[in-house]
Design a protein around this motif. Sequence first.
Motif, PDB file in Angstrom:
ATOM      1  N   MET A   1       0.818  -1.185   0.000  1.00  0.00           N
ATOM      2  CA  MET A   1       0.000   0.000   0.000  1.00  0.00           C
ATOM      3  C   MET A   1       0.873   1.265   0.000  1.00  0.00           C
ATOM      4  O   MET A   1       0.633   2.175  -0.760  1.00  0.00           O
ATOM      5  N   PHE A   2       1.871   1.313   0.874  1.00  0.00           N
ATOM      6  CA  PHE A   2       2.758   2.468   0.940  1.00  0.00           C
ATOM      7  C   PHE A   2       3.965   2.309   0.030  1.00  0.00           C
ATOM      8  O   PHE A   2       4.792   3.202  -0.053  1.00  0.00           O
ATOM      9  N   ARG A   3       4.043   1.184  -0.630  1.00  0.00           N
ATOM     10  CA  ARG A   3       5.217   0.898  -1.442  1.00  0.00           C
ATOM     11  C   ARG A   3       5.304   1.800  -2.669  1.00  0.00           C
ATOM     12  O   ARG A   3       6.376   2.311  -2.999  1.00  0.00           O
ATOM     13  N   LYS A   4       4.197   1.993  -3.368  1.00  0.00           N
ATOM     14  CA  LYS A   4       4.211   2.825  -4.581  1.00  0.00           C
ATOM     15  C   LYS A   4       4.581   4.284  -4.295  1.00  0.00           C
ATOM     16  O   LYS A   4       5.414   4.845  -5.004  1.00  0.00           O
ATOM     17  N   PRO A   5       4.009   4.940  -3.299  1.00  0.00           N
ATOM     18  CA  PRO A   5       4.417   6.321  -3.023  1.00  0.00           C
ATOM     19  C   PRO A   5       5.903   6.444  -2.681  1.00  0.00           C
ATOM     20  O   PRO A   5       6.560   7.405  -3.064  1.00  0.00           O
ATOM     21  N   ILE A   6       6.423   5.454  -1.969  1.00  0.00           N
ATOM     22  CA  ILE A   6       7.846   5.495  -1.617  1.00  0.00           C
ATOM     23  C   ILE A   6       8.697   5.346  -2.877  1.00  0.00           C
ATOM     24  O   ILE A   6       9.679   6.082  -3.064  1.00  0.00           O
ATOM     25  N   ILE A   7       8.315   4.429  -3.740  1.00  0.00           N
ATOM     26  CA  ILE A   7       9.063   4.238  -4.993  1.00  0.00           C
ATOM     27  C   ILE A   7       8.994   5.506  -5.844  1.00  0.00           C
ATOM     28  O   ILE A   7      10.011   5.961  -6.382  1.00  0.00           O
ATOM     29  N   TYR A   8       7.815   6.103  -5.955  1.00  0.00           N
ATOM     30  CA  TYR A   8       7.672   7.336  -6.734  1.00  0.00           C
ATOM     31  C   TYR A   8       8.481   8.478  -6.125  1.00  0.00           C
ATOM     32  O   TYR A   8       9.060   9.296  -6.843  1.00  0.00           O
ATOM     33  N   SER A   9       8.537   8.516  -4.808  1.00  0.00           N
ATOM     34  CA  SER A   9       9.337   9.554  -4.142  1.00  0.00           C
ATOM     35  C   SER A   9      10.816   9.386  -4.470  1.00  0.00           C
ATOM     36  O   SER A   9      11.513  10.368  -4.767  1.00  0.00           O
ATOM     37  N   PHE A  10      11.312   8.163  -4.428  1.00  0.00           N
ATOM     38  CA  PHE A  10      12.715   7.936  -4.766  1.00  0.00           C
ATOM     39  C   PHE A  10      13.007   8.267  -6.222  1.00  0.00           C
ATOM     40  O   PHE A  10      14.042   8.848  -6.534  1.00  0.00           O
TER      41      PHE A  10
END
Length: 152
Positions: A1-10
């Motif tokens: 669930m929080f994985r995509k926002p973290i990847i997009y942030s990086f």
Amino acid sequence: MFRKPIIYSFILIFIVSCATPKAIDIKQANDYVLSCDELMLAYERATLSEDEAHAEKGTTDGNILSGLFFFPAYFVTYGTSAHAQYNAAQRKEHLLTLYQEKGCAKPKGAEYRKLVAKTLNELADLKDKYIKGVISEDDYILARKQLLIVFD
């Protein structure tokens, strides 16, 4: 669930950290048809580009992000900054050669000389303020741009 926002942030951080200054062309198509005044303005713009490229070599937000998140990007930024600074210096040399070849070092009218003298004094005052730390490097570059726009 929080994985995509973290990847997009990086991914966003990587893209931002790879920003580099733009190197100007040493010789440009219309250089040989520029008037004497236009040659001097082009020289001032090249000086400004050289200063902006030099500023990118230091500790900037982009360079810090490069070092933290994508270390090789720091070297790319530094190398590109050095290239941009070199190109600006070579452009200045090219423009001075054209200026001399055209015999531009002839005296100008009194009003023009007053404007140039006033602008040179203001540029010297700005440089003093920058050296003394009264204004930041960004403010110094912006103020120079504003003074030189009169000659466009």
